[in-house]
Scaffold this motif. Structure first.
Motif, PDB file in Angstrom:
ATOM      1  N   ARG A 167       0.760  -1.267  -0.358  1.00 46.01           N
ATOM      2  CA  ARG A 167      -0.091  -0.324  -0.142  1.00 46.01           C
ATOM      3  C   ARG A 167       0.880   1.115   0.045  1.00 46.01           C
ATOM      4  O   ARG A 167       0.312   1.959  -0.694  1.00 46.01           O
ATOM      5  CB  ARG A 167      -0.864  -0.090   0.683  1.00 46.01           C
ATOM      6  CG  ARG A 167      -1.658   1.516   1.221  1.00 46.01           C
ATOM      7  CD  ARG A 167      -2.693   1.224   2.437  1.00 46.01           C
ATOM      8  NE  ARG A 167      -3.632  -0.211   2.203  1.00 46.01           N
ATOM      9  CZ  ARG A 167      -4.401  -0.023   2.860  1.00 46.01           C
ATOM     10  NH1 ARG A 167      -5.551   1.074   3.916  1.00 46.01           N
ATOM     11  NH2 ARG A 167      -6.121  -1.380   2.813  1.00 46.01           N
ATOM     12  N   LEU A 168       1.634   1.013   1.331  1.00 46.93           N
ATOM     13  CA  LEU A 168       3.306   2.495   0.718  1.00 46.93           C
ATOM     14  C   LEU A 168       3.048   2.812  -0.302  1.00 46.93           C
ATOM     15  O   LEU A 168       3.471   4.134  -1.027  1.00 46.93           O
ATOM     16  CB  LEU A 168       3.849   2.401   1.650  1.00 46.93           C
ATOM     17  CG  LEU A 168       3.649   2.410   2.932  1.00 46.93           C
ATOM     18  CD1 LEU A 168       5.139   2.403   4.135  1.00 46.93           C
ATOM     19  CD2 LEU A 168       3.082   3.725   3.318  1.00 46.93           C
ATOM     20  N   ASP A 169       3.259   1.684  -1.771  1.00 43.71           N
ATOM     21  CA  ASP A 169       4.784   1.808  -2.663  1.00 43.71           C
ATOM     22  C   ASP A 169       3.418   2.300  -3.832  1.00 43.71           C
ATOM     23  O   ASP A 169       3.570   2.622  -4.328  1.00 43.71           O
ATOM     24  CB  ASP A 169       5.129   0.185  -3.661  1.00 43.71           C
ATOM     25  CG  ASP A 169       5.880  -0.107  -2.997  1.00 43.71           C
ATOM     26  OD1 ASP A 169       7.069   1.002  -1.839  1.00 43.71           O
ATOM     27  OD2 ASP A 169       6.562  -1.540  -2.870  1.00 43.71           O
ATOM     28  N   HIS A 170       1.940   2.212  -3.700  1.00 46.25           N
ATOM     29  CA  HIS A 170       0.814   2.497  -4.746  1.00 46.25           C
ATOM     30  C   HIS A 170       0.527   3.251  -3.778  1.00 46.25           C
ATOM     31  O   HIS A 170       0.624   4.808  -4.942  1.00 46.25           O
ATOM     32  CB  HIS A 170      -0.154   1.413  -4.753  1.00 46.25           C
ATOM     33  CG  HIS A 170      -1.084   1.473  -5.615  1.00 46.25           C
ATOM     34  ND1 HIS A 170      -2.177   2.973  -5.248  1.00 46.25           N
ATOM     35  CD2 HIS A 170      -1.403   1.080  -6.315  1.00 46.25           C
ATOM     36  CE1 HIS A 170      -3.060   2.906  -6.322  1.00 46.25           C
ATOM     37  NE2 HIS A 170      -2.894   1.946  -7.110  1.00 46.25           N
ATOM     38  N   HIS A 171       0.800   4.244  -2.823  1.00 43.70           N
ATOM     39  CA  HIS A 171       0.439   5.918  -2.535  1.00 43.70           C
ATOM     40  C   HIS A 171       1.485   6.202  -2.483  1.00 43.70           C
ATOM     41  O   HIS A 171       1.260   7.572  -3.506  1.00 43.70           O
ATOM     42  CB  HIS A 171       0.753   5.296  -0.410  1.00 43.70           C
ATOM     43  CG  HIS A 171       0.217   7.271  -0.566  1.00 43.70           C
ATOM     44  ND1 HIS A 171       1.516   7.898  -0.113  1.00 43.70           N
ATOM     45  CD2 HIS A 171      -0.735   7.383   0.254  1.00 43.70           C
ATOM     46  CE1 HIS A 171       0.800   8.556   0.916  1.00 43.70           C
ATOM     47  NE2 HIS A 171      -0.812   8.684   0.862  1.00 43.70           N
ATOM     48  N   ARG A 172       2.729   5.995  -2.802  1.00 43.83           N
ATOM     49  CA  ARG A 172       4.052   7.149  -3.699  1.00 43.83           C
ATOM     50  C   ARG A 172       3.800   7.006  -4.516  1.00 43.83           C
ATOM     51  O   ARG A 172       3.924   7.981  -5.140  1.00 43.83           O
ATOM     52  CB  ARG A 172       5.523   5.968  -2.354  1.00 43.83           C
ATOM     53  CG  ARG A 172       6.338   7.099  -3.402  1.00 43.83           C
ATOM     54  CD  ARG A 172       7.397   6.705  -2.352  1.00 43.83           C
ATOM     55  NE  ARG A 172       8.145   5.181  -2.686  1.00 43.83           N
ATOM     56  CZ  ARG A 172       8.037   3.793  -3.009  1.00 43.83           C
ATOM     57  NH1 ARG A 172       7.802   3.770  -1.471  1.00 43.83           N
ATOM     58  NH2 ARG A 172       8.277   3.145  -3.541  1.00 43.83           N
ATOM     59  N   LEU A 173       3.045   5.855  -5.662  1.00 40.98           N
ATOM     60  CA  LEU A 173       4.404   5.997  -7.073  1.00 40.98           C
ATOM     61  C   LEU A 173       2.753   6.635  -7.511  1.00 40.98           C
ATOM     62  O   LEU A 173       2.511   6.807  -9.570  1.00 40.98           O
ATOM     63  CB  LEU A 173       4.280   4.781  -7.861  1.00 40.98           C
ATOM     64  CG  LEU A 173       5.853   4.343  -6.898  1.00 40.98           C
ATOM     65  CD1 LEU A 173       6.149   2.764  -7.136  1.00 40.98           C
ATOM     66  CD2 LEU A 173       6.919   4.802  -7.415  1.00 40.98           C
ATOM     67  N   TYR A 174       1.227   5.813  -7.542  1.00 43.64           N
ATOM     68  CA  TYR A 174      -0.090   6.860  -8.272  1.00 43.64           C
ATOM     69  C   TYR A 174      -0.839   7.693  -6.875  1.00 43.64           C
ATOM     70  O   TYR A 174      -1.602   7.046  -6.675  1.00 43.64           O
ATOM     71  CB  TYR A 174      -0.585   5.250  -8.666  1.00 43.64           C
ATOM     72  CG  TYR A 174       0.355   4.042  -8.730  1.00 43.64           C
ATOM     73  CD1 TYR A 174       0.285   4.347 -10.439  1.00 43.64           C
ATOM     74  CD2 TYR A 174       1.051   3.117  -8.524  1.00 43.64           C
ATOM     75  CE1 TYR A 174       1.881   3.291 -11.323  1.00 43.64           C
ATOM     76  CE2 TYR A 174       1.662   2.201  -8.898  1.00 43.64           C
ATOM     77  CZ  TYR A 174       1.833   2.335 -10.657  1.00 43.64           C
ATOM     78  OH  TYR A 174       2.897   1.506 -11.214  1.00 43.64           O
TER      79      TYR A 174
END
Length: 219
Positions: A139-146
């Motif tokens: 979720r953090l990756d998605h939050h940061r990238l998208y």
């Protein structure tokens, strides 16, 4: 002859949520007569959990909690922990949120100080619905990238429309169907609420001190 009660001391505990980097941790001062049941309640507050799932402590090869021995009458000083010693706490056996708890120091009790007391910490606790550490990292990756660019565009277009519309016109007449606008606003609110670097120690202590214990139970 009645034995004298064990004098109270303060346990300085450092609690690290395992499996997540950068570390999410809390430091808390608790009285030595705190029960494991009370410590469970404090951990739920420290990590913003809902206490809706099973939990267990693993100490000296023994399990306490939902599927182990009772936590109601086991106090920290009964465990005879040494400075630097660790034990584990697991919450939600499906998501398996695992905490490493270390006794950092034994301190004298300070007059007029209210315990328990959170004295430090880093980063916000992960939302409980992440299904565990890996789910949170994803979720953090998605939050940061998208970032929600589409939702931003919907809200920006709605604001532009309202600014260009006659002030006498209602919002519904100006925007028509509001469902898309509401969904965009909900998306942006969810995005804003996930602030992984935020930790408010003052707010945490307000929550800890708001817990109502029976007079004979207060940790």
């Amino acid at each position: 002859m009645t034995p004298s009660p064990t004098p109270l001391s303060i346990y300085q505990l450092r609690i690290v949520l395992r499996g997540i980097s950068p570390l999410i941790w809390r430091r808390v001062l608790v009285q030595s007569n705190t029960t494991l049941a009370h410590l469970h309640t404090l951990l739920q507050i420290l990590f913003a959990w809902s206490d809706e799932h099973l939990h267990s402590f693993y100490i000296h090869g023994k399990e306490y909690g939902s599927s182990g021995a009772s936590t109601d009458d086991v106090r920290l000083h009964d465990l005879r922990l040494h400075r630097g010693e660790r034990f584990r706490y697991v919450y939600d056996f499906g998501a398996y949120w695992e905490c490493d708890i270390r006794l950092e120091a034994l301190l004298p009790q300070t007059a007029r100080q209210v315990y328990p007391l959170c004295t430090g910490g880093k980063r916000a606790a992960p939302p409980e619905d992440c299904r565990g550490a890996w789910g949170y990292l994803e979720r953090l990756d998605h939050h940061r990238l998208y970032p929600p660019l589409e939702a931003m565009g919907v809200v920006a277009a709605a604001i532009t429309t309202l600014l260009e519309t006659d002030p006498q016109t209602s919002v519904r007449d100006a925007l028509g169907d509001l469902e898309e606008f509401r969904e965009a606003v909900d998306c942006l609110e969810a995005y804003q609420q996930l602030q992984p670097d935020q930790f408010d120690r003052r707010a945490m202590n307000t929550q800890l001190h708001a817990v109502v214990w029976a007079a004979e139970e207060r940790p």
